[in-house]
Design a protein around this motif. Sequence first.
Motif, PDB file in Angstrom:
ATOM      1  N   ASP A   1       3.229 -34.443  10.426  1.00 39.96           N
ATOM      2  CA  ASP A   1       3.047 -35.584   9.500  1.00 39.96           C
ATOM      3  C   ASP A   1       2.784 -37.022  10.233  1.00 39.96           C
ATOM      4  O   ASP A   1       2.918 -37.155  11.519  1.00 39.96           O
ATOM      5  N   TYR A   2       2.315 -38.016   9.590  1.00 39.43           N
ATOM      6  CA  TYR A   2       2.082 -39.346  10.174  1.00 39.43           C
ATOM      7  C   TYR A   2       2.638 -40.514   9.596  1.00 39.43           C
ATOM      8  O   TYR A   2       2.702 -40.543   8.078  1.00 39.43           O
ATOM      9  N   ILE A   3       3.165 -41.535  10.177  1.00 37.85           N
ATOM     10  CA  ILE A   3       3.705 -42.105   9.612  1.00 37.85           C
ATOM     11  C   ILE A   3       3.476 -43.703  10.273  1.00 37.85           C
ATOM     12  O   ILE A   3       2.915 -43.625  11.331  1.00 37.85           O
ATOM     13  N   GLN A   4       3.340 -44.807   9.585  1.00 36.27           N
ATOM     14  CA  GLN A   4       3.330 -46.155  10.185  1.00 36.27           C
ATOM     15  C   GLN A   4       4.760 -46.591  10.298  1.00 36.27           C
ATOM     16  O   GLN A   4       5.506 -47.014   9.399  1.00 36.27           O
ATOM     17  N   ALA A   5       4.944 -47.423  11.793  1.00 36.63           N
ATOM     18  CA  ALA A   5       5.940 -47.725  12.152  1.00 36.63           C
ATOM     19  C   ALA A   5       6.077 -48.848  13.140  1.00 36.63           C
ATOM     20  O   ALA A   5       5.431 -48.688  14.061  1.00 36.63           O
TER      21      ALA A   5
ATOM     22  N   MET B   1       4.444 -36.971  13.796  1.00 40.63           N
ATOM     23  CA  MET B   1       5.606 -36.426  13.598  1.00 40.63           C
ATOM     24  C   MET B   1       5.917 -34.903  13.681  1.00 40.63           C
ATOM     25  O   MET B   1       5.062 -34.137  12.856  1.00 40.63           O
ATOM     26  N   GLY B   2       6.308 -34.295  14.815  1.00 39.68           N
ATOM     27  CA  GLY B   2       6.068 -32.832  14.738  1.00 39.68           C
ATOM     28  C   GLY B   2       7.626 -32.137  14.833  1.00 39.68           C
ATOM     29  O   GLY B   2       8.773 -32.787  15.061  1.00 39.68           O
ATOM     30  N   LYS B   3       7.599 -31.149  14.460  1.00 34.31           N
ATOM     31  CA  LYS B   3       8.743 -30.405  14.212  1.00 34.31           C
ATOM     32  C   LYS B   3       9.389 -29.791  15.449  1.00 34.31           C
ATOM     33  O   LYS B   3       8.287 -29.020  16.284  1.00 34.31           O
ATOM     34  N   ARG B   4      10.650 -29.751  15.874  1.00 33.07           N
ATOM     35  CA  ARG B   4      11.309 -29.179  16.927  1.00 33.07           C
ATOM     36  C   ARG B   4      11.357 -27.608  16.754  1.00 33.07           C
ATOM     37  O   ARG B   4      12.363 -27.147  15.965  1.00 33.07           O
ATOM     38  N   LYS B   5      10.313 -26.905  16.840  1.00 31.68           N
ATOM     39  CA  LYS B   5      10.365 -25.378  16.540  1.00 31.68           C
ATOM     40  C   LYS B   5       9.889 -24.554  17.598  1.00 31.68           C
ATOM     41  O   LYS B   5       9.474 -25.157  18.468  1.00 31.68           O
TER      42      LYS B   5
ATOM     43  N   ALA C   1      10.883 -34.137  23.464  1.00 32.93           N
ATOM     44  CA  ALA C   1      10.116 -33.105  23.106  1.00 32.93           C
ATOM     45  C   ALA C   1       8.748 -33.153  22.340  1.00 32.93           C
ATOM     46  O   ALA C   1       7.973 -32.339  21.997  1.00 32.93           O
ATOM     47  N   ALA C   2       8.308 -34.595  22.342  1.00 36.93           N
ATOM     48  CA  ALA C   2       6.883 -34.839  21.938  1.00 36.93           C
ATOM     49  C   ALA C   2       6.042 -34.243  22.863  1.00 36.93           C
ATOM     50  O   ALA C   2       6.067 -34.106  24.055  1.00 36.93           O
TER      51      ALA C   2
END
Length: 464
Positions: free
Chosen positions: A89-93, A73-77, A167-168
């Motif tokens: 950040d990292y998540i499991q989904a 997970m990256g920020k749109r900045k 945007a990734a």
Amino acid sequence: MESSASDTGMAAAPAPAPAPDSKPFRPEEVRIILESLQQPAVFLNMVSDWPALRWTIEHLSQVLHGKELTFRMGKRKANKAPQFETHCDYIQATLQEFLVWLHGETNSSPGPFGPFPRSQYWAYADYKYIAVTFEDNAELFQDVIWSDFGFPGRDGRDSTLWIGSEAANTPCHLDSYGCNLVFQVQGRKRWHLFPPEDTSFLYPTRIPYEESSVFSSVNIVNPDLERFPRFSRVRPYVVTLSPGEVLFVPRHWWHYVESLDPVTISINSWIELGEDDEARVGEALTRTVVCALKSTDHSTDTASWLNATEDAVTSYESNLRYINLALQACLDKAKTSPPGSREGRGQWTHASPALPKKRKGDPGAGGQRDLAEPRDVNDANVCFGPNLVPVWQEEAAASAEVRVSEDHPADSSLEANHQGLHCQPNPASGDGTPMSTDELINCLVHPDVIHLMTQILLDRHRSH
């Protein structure tokens, strides 16, 4: 090159399967073309009969049936620093949860994506080995048919899957091993590519550390020219890859990749080359230096410099063993390569199946061969036309507003004396600023330094 694929990115309807002999190139012709290409190019009308073209996000969600993937997970900045994997950040989904997040459905529980509003974050399930991701659906390996590109026996087992939202992106980097074939399945991705000779303008760094990836210190879409003035001299090759197209990325070409549509899916395969044997020696040297210095730097924790793709910090003893194994494998293979053979000139290896791009700590097998003399991209073997399109270099006028600061002239005596060897500058500029561990590392494991160290080691061992 823009193509006329759907701009929605949410579906990729496959074209009817053509007759077996209707493809523009036979496998042996593609193999010759790939051996001749010296710049990125896009193949058209080569995969319309591949079952993998049906791998839309909805289809994969059903196939994986609740299997969890790791999403970055990256920020749109839009600041001037690259957003490395260590900053995410990292998540499991599951892909179903990813779809709920993409569609903004509010009648479901937030789930793992809850803390990450789409207006502020992008998601990327990147670098998923298909052999592992689809281990319960092995029949799907045959959906990817790299044999059409002249590599018999290569399929989904030798490929990786990339699933991202708009945007990734992948930070600008070069791969130490092999060349790259990238098949776009759904949505569009924009590729910014830079030739190997632009390396000094991209300020290479090995922090964060990831085996076989050399990152650029520059945010190439929003560069800080005060800190990285030589970046103004790059001339990127830019292409938008659409569903059904296959991009060829030559060895050691830098690339930054960004998703343009609500969801994008790509499949790639790294093709091993003879030069990879020597590159594994260099990577073993790099790992040894980085791990040794960062392990003694108590000012930062491991997560801040070791990419999530790496399992753990390896010990000095293990790293030294990797160097010796890589050296021996390189020298042994060189002894068995007939003089003047393709292997002796650093062309394709003929091992099957292919080795993954990253094999943590594994020096690999095979011998180093000197690079072949570069051939002109207009070689008779390269048939550019409606089914093979070169990736074009951006016009200089497109970056005319990019200027070098007067405080940082483009040509300096240091650059002339060291022929392009540059280390990442210390962020805290000014006289008397203490050298940081990262600054020292970026000098010690600069690609030019590692190449020289590798040659010295190989020469010393050849003489024994």
